[in-house]
Design a protein around this motif. Structure first.
Motif, short mmCIF file in Angstrom:
data_model
loop_
_atom_site.label_atom_id
_atom_site.label_comp_id
_atom_site.label_asym_id
_atom_site.label_seq_id
_atom_site.Cartn_x
_atom_site.Cartn_y
_atom_site.Cartn_z
N THR A 190 0.85 -1.17 0.00
CA THR A 190 0.00 0.00 0.00
C THR A 190 0.90 1.23 0.00
O THR A 190 2.06 1.17 0.41
N PHE A 221 -8.02 6.08 -2.27
CA PHE A 221 -6.98 5.07 -2.20
C PHE A 221 -7.40 3.76 -2.81
O PHE A 221 -6.62 2.86 -3.02
N GLU A 222 -8.68 3.65 -3.11
CA GLU A 222 -9.18 2.41 -3.69
C GLU A 222 -8.85 2.33 -5.17
O GLU A 222 -8.87 1.29 -5.76
N GLU A 237 -6.50 3.67 -8.74
CA GLU A 237 -5.09 3.78 -9.11
C GLU A 237 -4.50 5.10 -8.62
O GLU A 237 -5.16 6.13 -8.58
#
Lengths: 512, 309
Positions: free
Chosen positions: A36, A183-184, A186
């Protein structure tokens, strides 16, 4: 036939790879794809170093490895050392919008939201009501993190915390831009606060970082582009480095191949940095035979630390009998031989040497496997006990020791923050997160609590040393050597910085 | 023909169902879970994460909800890699593996059949003995050794090819050779043995006595007959080559599916393990299905046998 051969030769020639280097672009080898790049979800080594390229904390480390201001301009600490008031500098996100104290408040409170899948919220637990909020006992509004205006952030702690500021130079405390839903998808729509921004990311292949045009300290950043080459195999990374296709490998970003350590040891460009951490064994003191302190002492003192320092660490990791790295950490206080300890222990337990059925648990890294073999040999030669070795993959290994399914295992700690209390905190509470042996000692706890309230730094360190003596006296752990990290860097690349906890910083780097 | 296709199709669906079920339960039986990343994570945090991801529910309930999710076409998201869906991983990794696979297959089939035929024609001459030597070497050398040797000599020492990474055509040459070597020697051996056997058949002598040119005999009679068993081998082999050899991908740093599969198993990334297994097995089943139909078309004897039955 001859024609074919000619064509083949021409083909080979055309394949010749020509590497032309520009002097503001560096290529770095990374062994694991970052899981992440959201600092709020960061956890240990994994992707944290990459986050340090992309984000800046309120504090940071300067070229001289000293803690200094990052996004904060100044900080006012109250008399009782519990209230911290930060004044933020005028800085911008990479999309041009201003970085405000509200960004920090929001990010930190999201980490403490009980529904947010953060792995390191306990890094904030020194803040008033933080832990309660994470457990869902109080609402997030009660947490003592408050943005007073755009550029002022106030935090209230439960107790004085000498390493609080240092902690703000690391991942979990970095702020993300207010809109946290992106953030989910790209990462090209993200905004960053650090020296570099993410330009392109081909998964398991490469990441390209560009210099952040809005970074507050952009004059200092000489590098225009960083290419992170993601390759799993340490040998391949070394090959790429040796054929000049990479400028930097090693350390936390990509472990150097263990098999090549002898050859690398002779290399002039190999750089070793000691880190704040230790490799040690933990005994399960609730189970036979390590319920007996003398058996524990026998096993601990039988370890040939000199041989491990020589054969495994090549003298880079210092041998030790203490948990916290210090100058005299190898001095011995024992007056009995390992065998004498064992005899006493066996007498106390009322059993024979043959009754000791011990299994040593370790994970499948190459160095760890060799250490296991050395230990097994030490214990057989010194104590006449044949210990069974049990090698496991990482997840199995973690599962086994979290469930206390072990007698004896190897563990390695590296602290984010350079303060002895971090290593000692492992054993602070019986049900603490990392106290795997579930060891508890009232005196130890009192000493740690006294050190929390102690304002005088020297006295505080003295208290911590006493606590450490107590822990070592009980022999719950058997320290072996202090951690270190090794890197290989292109000799023309200068000013690469290494922090105490092993992070590597390229913001000041440049080519000669 | 339609009945045949239908029957095959049903058996495919059934196999796929078994694959899904077995993988699911085997996967859950491996100790550890995707949330046990580090030793310092407090228990209350892992517990609340476990509830959020539904790992605390009974395993049968988890199974049925996964089955439902799968049937509705959703493979889920990776639990380890932030914001990455399984479909996305496949979309990114599969073309890489496919390209390498097709290149290796082309090399393996063309060189394999060519070399095999050559050795068969030169049966028991020195060329054939050389062939046997190369065959034994090729079949016994593991791909990681080949890959390492190729990398060492051709890129480190001779500096002819890039050492690793996946970028231009040049980057794919060494991995293609490493992947293709084993299938090449295998196909070559298969072709040679079949052809040697064919050459001794009475119809060869008959054809020769009727005055057929040796070239025509070789290509349109002997080779065609010898290729049948190879079609059967090429099917499953193409799957293993295309879905990627983990070792070769690791050595050359290629972002293919093999790397993802292994890393997902090591990190217990359940949705990725399931998604990739299902994808790869569907691919395998499809290829086997196509091979079966091809057999049916190529080999007239199969049809005759059916009618005779």
């Amino acid at each position: 036939m001859r024609k074919l051969f000619l064509i083949f030769c021409l083909f080979l020639l055309s394949c010749q790879s020509n590497s032309n280097k520009s002097s503001t672009r560096i290529k770095i080898g990374v062994s694991k794809e970052p899981t992440t790049i959201d600092p709020r979800k960061s956890f240990a080594n994994d992707s944290s170093n990459v986050m340090m390229f992309l984000y800046d904390g309120l504090m940071r480390f300067n070229k001289e490895k000293k803690l200094c201001y990052g996004l904060a301009q100044k900080v006012d600490i109250s008399e009782d050392k519990k209230i911290y008031t930060f004044t933020l500098r005028e800085a911008k996100w990479s999309d041009g919008s201003p970085i405000t104290a509200f960004d920090f408040e929001n990010s930190w409170k999201t980490v403490l939201n009980k529904d947010f899948p953060s792995v390191y919220p306990h890094k904030f637990y020194m803040i008033e009501n933080a832990k309660k909020a994470k457990l869902g006992k109080v609402s997030l509004d009660k947490v003592a993190i408050q943005a007073l205006d755009n550029r002022t952030l106030q935090v209230k702690l439960n107790n004085p915390c000498p390493y609080f500021l240092e902690q703000l130079a690391y991942n979990v405390t970095f702020a993300v831009h207010k809109d946290d839903s992106y953030f989910e998808i790209e990462p090209d729509k993200l905004a960053f606060s650090g020296p570099f921004i993410l330009e392109d990311w081909r998964h398991n292949n490469y990441m390209i970082l560009k210099k952040n045009p809005h970074y507050w300290d952009k004059e200092e950043v000489k590098i225009e582009e960083i290419m992170l080459n993601i390759i799993d195999s340490p040998i391949t990374l070394l090959n790429l480095f040796e054929s000049d296709e990479l400028d930097f490998i090693g350390g936390i970003l990509s472990p150097l191949p263990y098999v090549a350590r002898q050859a690398l040891n002779e290399s002039e460009i190999l750089k070793t940095t000691p880190s704040t951490g230790t490799v040690f064994l933990e005994f399960n003191h609730e189970k036979f035979p390590f319920s007996n302190i003398n058996i524990r002492r026998a096993f601990s003192s039988a370890i040939d630390r000199v041989s491990i320092e020589k054969n495994i660490c090549n003298y880079h990791g210092k041998k030790t009998r203490r948990l916290v790295p210090s100058k005299d950490s190898f001095s011995s206080i024992t007056d009995k031989t390992p065998n004498e300890y064992l005899e006493i222990g066996l007498k106390e337990l009322g059993c024979k040497r043959e009754d000791l059925k011990v299994t040593y648990l370790f994970n499948d890294e190459e160095a760890t496997v060799e250490i296991a073999q050395i230990l097994q040999q030490n214990w057989r030669e010194e104590l006449g006990v044949l210990v069974k070795l049990k090698k496991q993959t990482w997840r199995n290994y973690i599962k086994n020791f979290t469930e206390k399914n072990y007698q004896l295992f190897k563990i390695s700690w590296v602290c984010d923050v350079n303060d002895p209390v971090f290593l000692l905190n492992i054993y602070r509470l019986k049900f603490g997160r990392s106290n795997k042996p579930r060891w508890e000692n009232k005196d130890f706890l009192t000493l740690l609590e006294r050190s929390d309230r102690e304002f005088d730094e020297n006295k505080r360190l003295l208290l911590l040393k006493r606590a450490e003596d107590l822990l070592l006296d009980e022999c719950i752990i058997a320290p072996i050597y202090h951690n270190y990290s090794q890197t290989l860097c292109n000799p023309n690349l200068i000013n690469v910085q290494y922090t105490q906890s092993g992070y590597i910083d390229f913001r000041w780097a440049s080519f000669k | 023909m339609i009945a045949f296709v239908f029957k095959k199709f049903i058996s495919m669906a059934l196999s796929l169902f078994f694959v899904v079920t077995l993988t699911f339960f085997f996967m859950k039986a491996i100790p550890g879970n995707p949330l046990l990343k580090d030793m310092s994570i407090p228990k209350e945090i892992t517990d609340s994460l476990m509830v959020q991801y539904g790992f605390k529910k009974p395993i049968t309930e988890q199974y049925f909800s996964y089955l439902w999710q799968f049937l509705s076409g959703d493979f889920g998201k990776s639990l380890v890699h932030e914001g990455r869906s399984v479909k996305y991983i496949i979309k990114e990794g599969f073309p890489v593996s496919l390209l390498l696979g097709i290149q290796s297959l082309a090399v393996a089939i063309s060189i394999g059949i060519g070399a095999g035929a050559f050795a068969a024609v030169k049966n028991k001459k020195w060329q054939d003995h050389c062939f046997t030597l190369v065959y034994s070497l090729g079949i016994s050398m593991p791909s990681f050794l080949i890959a390492t040797l190729l990398q060492y000599f051709f890129s480190m020492k001779l500096n002819l090819f890039p050492t690793a990474n996946f970028d231009t055509f040049n980057h794919t040459i060494l991995p293609t050779i490493s992947l293709a070597l084993l299938p090449t020697v295998f196909i070559a051996k298969l072709t040679r043995d079949n052809m040697v056997e064919m050459l001794q058949k009475p119809f060869v002598k008959f054809a020769l006595s009727k005055g057929i040119s040796p070239r025509r005999l070789l290509f349109s009679h002997i080779l065609r007959n010898s290729l049948l068993p190879i079609v059967g081998y090429v099917g499953p082999m193409s799957v293993s080559v295309i879905t990627g050899s983990f070792v070769v991908e690791k050595i050359f740093g290629i972002p293919g599916l093999g790397t993802w599969l292994i890393s997902s198993i090591l990190s217990r990334d359940y949705p990725v393990i399931m998604g990739l297994t299902i994808f790869i097995s569907t691919f395998l089943l499809l290829v086997i299905f196509i091979v079966d139909i091809m057999y049916y078309i190529i080999d007239p004897r199969l049809k005759l046998k059916k009618e005779y039955d």
